[in-house]
Write a protein that holds these residues in place. Structure first.
Motif, PDB file in Angstrom:
ATOM      1  N   TYR A   1       0.802  -1.221   0.000  1.00 30.27           N
ATOM      2  CA  TYR A   1       0.000   0.000   0.000  1.00 30.27           C
ATOM      3  C   TYR A   1       0.835   1.272   0.000  1.00 30.27           C
ATOM      4  CZ  TYR A   1      -4.283  -2.597   0.123  1.00 30.27           C
ATOM      5  OH  TYR A   1      -5.319  -3.421  -0.239  1.00 30.27           O
ATOM      6  N   LEU A   2       1.970   1.287   0.683  1.00 33.54           N
ATOM      7  CA  LEU A   2       2.814   2.482   0.614  1.00 33.54           C
ATOM      8  C   LEU A   2       3.352   2.669  -0.787  1.00 33.54           C
ATOM      9  CD1 LEU A   2       4.193   4.880   1.846  1.00 33.54           C
ATOM     10  CD2 LEU A   2       6.002   3.372   2.704  1.00 33.54           C
ATOM     11  N   ALA A   3       3.856   1.590  -1.395  1.00 31.64           N
ATOM     12  CA  ALA A   3       4.387   1.719  -2.753  1.00 31.64           C
ATOM     13  C   ALA A   3       3.297   2.059  -3.754  1.00 31.64           C
ATOM     14  CB  ALA A   3       5.087   0.426  -3.165  1.00 31.64           C
ATOM     15  N   TRP A   4       2.064   1.606  -3.504  1.00 30.40           N
ATOM     16  CA  TRP A   4       0.949   1.889  -4.411  1.00 30.40           C
ATOM     17  C   TRP A   4       0.547   3.356  -4.344  1.00 30.40           C
ATOM     18  CZ3 TRP A   4      -3.605  -2.141  -4.628  1.00 30.40           C
ATOM     19  CH2 TRP A   4      -4.416  -1.888  -5.727  1.00 30.40           C
TER      20      TRP A   4
ATOM     21  N   VAL B   1     -20.132   7.265  -0.037  1.00 28.48           N
ATOM     22  CA  VAL B   1     -19.307   7.722  -1.155  1.00 28.48           C
ATOM     23  C   VAL B   1     -18.188   6.696  -1.345  1.00 28.48           C
ATOM     24  CG1 VAL B   1     -17.756   9.544  -1.974  1.00 28.48           C
ATOM     25  CG2 VAL B   1     -19.820  10.134  -0.678  1.00 28.48           C
ATOM     26  N   HIS B   2     -17.825   6.442  -2.589  1.00 26.28           N
ATOM     27  CA  HIS B   2     -16.814   5.412  -2.851  1.00 26.28           C
ATOM     28  C   HIS B   2     -15.614   6.000  -3.566  1.00 26.28           C
ATOM     29  CE1 HIS B   2     -15.373   1.684  -5.208  1.00 26.28           C
ATOM     30  NE2 HIS B   2     -14.910   1.612  -3.983  1.00 26.28           N
ATOM     31  N   ILE B   3     -14.451   5.905  -2.921  1.00 22.27           N
ATOM     32  CA  ILE B   3     -13.172   6.209  -3.555  1.00 22.27           C
ATOM     33  C   ILE B   3     -12.188   5.135  -3.087  1.00 22.27           C
ATOM     34  CG2 ILE B   3     -11.289   7.844  -3.880  1.00 22.27           C
ATOM     35  CD1 ILE B   3     -13.163  10.103  -3.150  1.00 22.27           C
ATOM     36  N   PRO B   4     -11.758   4.225  -3.951  1.00 23.27           N
ATOM     37  CA  PRO B   4     -10.817   3.181  -3.519  1.00 23.27           C
ATOM     38  C   PRO B   4      -9.562   3.793  -2.900  1.00 23.27           C
ATOM     39  CG  PRO B   4     -11.683   2.693  -5.703  1.00 23.27           C
ATOM     40  CD  PRO B   4     -12.120   4.087  -5.376  1.00 23.27           C
ATOM     41  N   ILE B   5      -9.002   3.106  -1.925  1.00 20.21           N
ATOM     42  CA  ILE B   5      -7.877   3.648  -1.182  1.00 20.21           C
ATOM     43  C   ILE B   5      -6.732   4.075  -2.087  1.00 20.21           C
ATOM     44  CG2 ILE B   5      -6.979   1.314  -0.767  1.00 20.21           C
ATOM     45  CD1 ILE B   5      -6.605   4.401   1.522  1.00 20.21           C
TER      46      ILE B   5
ATOM     47  N   GLY C   1      -5.082  11.233  -4.606  1.00 21.34           N
ATOM     48  CA  GLY C   1      -5.257  12.150  -5.736  1.00 21.34           C
ATOM     49  C   GLY C   1      -6.671  12.681  -5.888  1.00 21.34           C
ATOM     50  N   ARG C   2      -7.597  12.227  -5.018  1.00 19.79           N
ATOM     51  CA  ARG C   2      -9.002  12.634  -5.150  1.00 19.79           C
ATOM     52  C   ARG C   2      -9.571  13.185  -3.846  1.00 19.79           C
ATOM     53  NH1 ARG C   2     -12.203   7.650  -7.618  1.00 19.79           N
ATOM     54  NH2 ARG C   2     -13.871   9.222  -7.532  1.00 19.79           N
ATOM     55  N   LEU C   3      -8.697  13.663  -2.969  1.00 24.54           N
ATOM     56  CA  LEU C   3      -9.168  14.183  -1.692  1.00 24.54           C
ATOM     57  C   LEU C   3     -10.167  15.316  -1.870  1.00 24.54           C
ATOM     58  CD1 LEU C   3      -5.786  14.178   0.272  1.00 24.54           C
ATOM     59  CD2 LEU C   3      -7.794  12.776   0.784  1.00 24.54           C
ATOM     60  N   GLY C   4     -10.010  16.100  -2.923  1.00 23.51           N
ATOM     61  CA  GLY C   4     -10.915  17.219  -3.171  1.00 23.51           C
ATOM     62  C   GLY C   4     -12.318  16.791  -3.541  1.00 23.51           C
ATOM     63  N   GLU C   5     -12.511  15.496  -3.858  1.00 25.04           N
ATOM     64  CA  GLU C   5     -13.838  15.012  -4.226  1.00 25.04           C
ATOM     65  C   GLU C   5     -14.660  14.557  -3.016  1.00 25.04           C
ATOM     66  OE1 GLU C   5     -13.731  12.081  -7.328  1.00 25.04           O
ATOM     67  OE2 GLU C   5     -11.911  12.959  -8.215  1.00 25.04           O
ATOM     68  N   VAL C   6     -14.036  14.492  -1.854  1.00 31.73           N
ATOM     69  CA  VAL C   6     -14.762  14.050  -0.659  1.00 31.73           C
ATOM     70  C   VAL C   6     -15.665  15.186  -0.191  1.00 31.73           C
ATOM     71  CG1 VAL C   6     -14.568  13.166   1.690  1.00 31.73           C
ATOM     72  CG2 VAL C   6     -12.841  12.556  -0.028  1.00 31.73           C
TER      73      VAL C   6
ATOM     74  N   HIS D   1     -14.464   3.850   6.112  1.00 36.31           N
ATOM     75  CA  HIS D   1     -14.418   2.423   6.409  1.00 36.31           C
ATOM     76  C   HIS D   1     -13.855   1.643   5.236  1.00 36.31           C
ATOM     77  CE1 HIS D   1     -17.520   0.458   3.876  1.00 36.31           C
ATOM     78  NE2 HIS D   1     -18.116   1.643   3.874  1.00 36.31           N
ATOM     79  N   CYS D   2     -13.405   0.413   5.539  1.00 33.67           N
ATOM     80  CA  CYS D   2     -12.995  -0.532   4.496  1.00 33.67           C
ATOM     81  C   CYS D   2     -13.652  -1.861   4.826  1.00 33.67           C
ATOM     82  CB  CYS D   2     -11.468  -0.615   4.410  1.00 33.67           C
ATOM     83  SG  CYS D   2     -10.651  -1.135   5.929  1.00 33.67           S
ATOM     84  N   ALA D   3     -12.925  -2.949   4.755  1.00 34.23           N
ATOM     85  CA  ALA D   3     -13.485  -4.253   5.100  1.00 34.23           C
ATOM     86  C   ALA D   3     -13.160  -4.667   6.520  1.00 34.23           C
ATOM     87  CB  ALA D   3     -12.991  -5.321   4.130  1.00 34.23           C
ATOM     88  N   GLY D   4     -12.092  -4.101   7.088  1.00 34.13           N
ATOM     89  CA  GLY D   4     -11.693  -4.539   8.412  1.00 34.13           C
ATOM     90  C   GLY D   4     -10.961  -3.521   9.250  1.00 34.13           C
ATOM     91  N   GLY D   5     -10.515  -2.411   8.659  1.00 35.91           N
ATOM     92  CA  GLY D   5      -9.908  -1.351   9.449  1.00 35.91           C
ATOM     93  C   GLY D   5      -8.571  -0.856   8.973  1.00 35.91           C
ATOM     94  N   MET D   6      -7.750  -1.701   8.337  1.00 33.62           N
ATOM     95  CA  MET D   6      -6.408  -1.275   7.972  1.00 33.62           C
ATOM     96  C   MET D   6      -6.410  -0.176   6.917  1.00 33.62           C
ATOM     97  SD  MET D   6      -3.269  -3.391   6.250  1.00 33.62           S
ATOM     98  CE  MET D   6      -3.933  -3.094   4.606  1.00 33.62           C
ATOM     99  N   ARG D   7      -7.146  -0.398   5.838  1.00 33.16           N
ATOM    100  CA  ARG D   7      -7.192   0.619   4.781  1.00 33.16           C
ATOM    101  C   ARG D   7      -7.921   1.872   5.248  1.00 33.16           C
ATOM    102  NH1 ARG D   7      -9.685  -2.975   0.133  1.00 33.16           N
ATOM    103  NH2 ARG D   7     -10.574  -3.947   2.000  1.00 33.16           N
ATOM    104  N   ALA D   8      -8.924   1.705   6.100  1.00 34.82           N
ATOM    105  CA  ALA D   8      -9.607   2.871   6.655  1.00 34.82           C
ATOM    106  C   ALA D   8      -8.631   3.731   7.461  1.00 34.82           C
ATOM    107  CB  ALA D   8     -10.778   2.438   7.537  1.00 34.82           C
ATOM    108  N   ALA D   9      -7.703   3.094   8.169  1.00 35.86           N
ATOM    109  CA  ALA D   9      -6.719   3.846   8.940  1.00 35.86           C
ATOM    110  C   ALA D   9      -5.786   4.636   8.023  1.00 35.86           C
ATOM    111  CB  ALA D   9      -5.917   2.895   9.819  1.00 35.86           C
ATOM    112  N   ILE D  10      -5.360   4.020   6.926  1.00 41.55           N
ATOM    113  CA  ILE D  10      -4.539   4.755   5.953  1.00 41.55           C
ATOM    114  C   ILE D  10      -5.324   5.955   5.425  1.00 41.55           C
ATOM    115  CG2 ILE D  10      -3.389   4.647   3.714  1.00 41.55           C
ATOM    116  CD1 ILE D  10      -2.966   1.637   4.204  1.00 41.55           C
TER     117      ILE D  10
END
Length: 478
Positions: A296-299, A391-395, A400-405, A413-422
């Motif tokens: 996820y960091l490299a992505w 609203v849906h914006i994949p992690i 690059g889409r923070l302005g769309e929130v 939220h995500c499926a379990g918490g890790m991506r939501a924390a990022i």
């Protein structure tokens, strides 16, 4: 008597293998930090005679070239792979002797890449294992879309033919030892399981149970987004990766951390999402060292952006360095250990934001709080169920889409918490008020939230939560 040792790399969802006999061994698809496989060979008391690549990898930087240099092993690379360094080219049917009674035979298995090659380990002429790289995986195959979009369908058909060739060539009892498929995004679909054989795959894998046209259609329909850093892995592997430097980074104090943030560099906090939410350096991003850090960091990071790492201990920094060099993030520019109070300038307090579960989200909605529910899961996950009105914006697109929130407090939220924390850390760093939902998505319905599913032709249907696919790779909910 032969042996096969498996080296697991859970963060990337890959495996490497050390295999051989009493005196000599081969290494298949080594990761970049080759000290681990050298140590494994030393424990076995064997000489590494061959280093073997199944293909030019797209998801990590190989350690093959460096391992061959350090050990004097012959470096076997598929002959059709376009690389710019000296190696021993391997073609379909080529065989090398590992030691007396033990040989390695190459089988061309195009599909994951045009040049992909699998290797059969044979003892006294009898196949005892097959190293399938990104060809035949456990319950799946390697994805065919990483080389060139115009070749994707052709390579999917080649995957089908290659799998059948392996099954026709080998007995059902032969163990299948893939490189990908344990959480790797190089897998065309995710399946559970740690071990398999030709016979098990013949009975259950789509590549065998479906005719070619149906298999190709299903494979192409199930492909996920490609991690952005993959674009840099293939060229690095074709050119020849440099040796790694895992010495400790330069230490950074609070003033230097602030300067790096002001310069637009990335400061990455490796602590748990719970600790990060309770207190952190304003502007830092949270990528848990225990999660899928490298992926996820490299992505998400702009390629080449300087990185400063923050963690509680130097051991956590060292583990993160090892993860990151595998995906081409070679040297953090600095690092700091300890607690957030020591990472912020004197007189300042660490930043913080709240965490909640889906029951808390439902209660806040009932109170009429002004909020935005942001879903950062992948498209395929959202298609199986989504919170009504979210609203849906994949992690991997969020930075690059923070302005769309939309305006309002963001409950992410995500499926379990890790991506939501990022995602929460990205939003918090941009100045948004945020609540990180640290909960499994299956709890949304139980909390009283309406979960809907898109239907063909538009619109949604309300339904109970569908069977989850685990959210992240390998059947895990993260």
């Amino acid at each position: 008597m032969f042996f096969v040792d498996t080296l697991e790399f859970e963060g990337l969802g890959n495996r490497s293998y050390l295999a051989g006999g009493p005196r000599a061994a081969i290494v298949v698809d080594p990761q970049r930090d080759v000290d681990q496989v050298i140590a494994a060979a030393a424990r076995r008391g064997v000489r590494i005679a061959y280093v073997v690549e199944t293909h030019v990898h797209n998801d990590y930087v190989t350690g093959g070239l460096e391992l061959a240099r350090l050990t004097g092993a012959r470096y076997l690379v598929p002959a059709a792979a376009h690389v710019s360094y000296a190696r021993t080219p391997v073609a379909d049917g080529d065989t090398v002797e590992v030691e007396a009674r033990l040989a390695l035979r190459a089988i061309a298995t195009p599909g994951h890449t045009p040049h992909h090659t699998s290797y059969v380990l044979e003892e006294d002429g009898r196949a005892v294992a097959v190293f399938t790289g990104g060809s035949l995986l456990i319950g799946s195959v390697g994805r065919p879309d990483l080389v060139e979009p115009r070749l994707t369908e052709q390579l999917a058909r080649a995957q089908h033919a290659s799998a059948h060739r392996l099954a026709d060539d080998l007995d059902d009892a032969v163990p299948v030892l893939p490189t990908h498929g344990f959480g790797s995004f190089c897998s065309s679909s995710q399946a559970e399981g740690e071990a398999t054989t030709i016979g098990k795959e013949r009975a259950s894998n789509d590549v065998f149970t479906l005719e070619a046209d149906a298999f190709v259609a299903r494979t192409l329909a199930g492909l996920e987004d490609v991690p952005a850093y993959y674009a840099h892995m293939g060229p690095a592997n074709a050119t020849g990766p440099a040796p790694v430097d895992l010495t400790p980074p330069e230490p950074a104090d609070a003033a230097q951390i602030a300067e790096r943030l002001a310069a637009g560099e990335w400061v990455v906090d490796l602590r748990s999402r719970v600790a990060f939410a309770e207190g952190h350096v304003a502007g830092a991003f949270n990528f848990e060292g225990e999660g899928k850090l490298a992926t996820y960091l490299a992505w998400l990071i702009p390629w080449g952006k300087p990185v400063t790492l923050l963690a509680e201990t130097s051991a956590q920094i060292a583990a993160a360095q090892r993860e990151l060099v595998r995906v081409g993030i070679d040297r953090p520019v600095a690092a700091a250990t300890g607690e957030p109070s020591g990472w912020v300038p004197a007189g300042e307090q660490p930043a913080a934001f709240p965490r909640a579960d889906f029951a808390g989200l439902a209660a806040a909605r009932e109170r009429g709080e002004r909020m935005v529910v942001l879903d950062v899961r992948r498209d395929s996950e959202r298609a199986k169920g989504q919170i009504e009105g979210s609203v849906h914006i994949p992690i991997h697109e969020l930075h690059g889409r923070l302005g769309e929130v939309p305006a309002g407090t963001v409950w992410v939220h995500c499926a379990g918490g890790m991506r939501a924390a990022i995602a929460a850390s990205l939003l918090d760093a941009s100045g948004r008020r945020v609540v990180a939902v640290d909960d499994g998505f299956e709890a949304a319905v139980d909390a009283g939230l309406t979960v809907t599913r898109p239907v063909a032709g538009g619109g949604h249907v309300r339904a109970g939560l569908p069977t989850a696919d685990g959210g992240e790779q390998g059947g895990r909910t993260v």
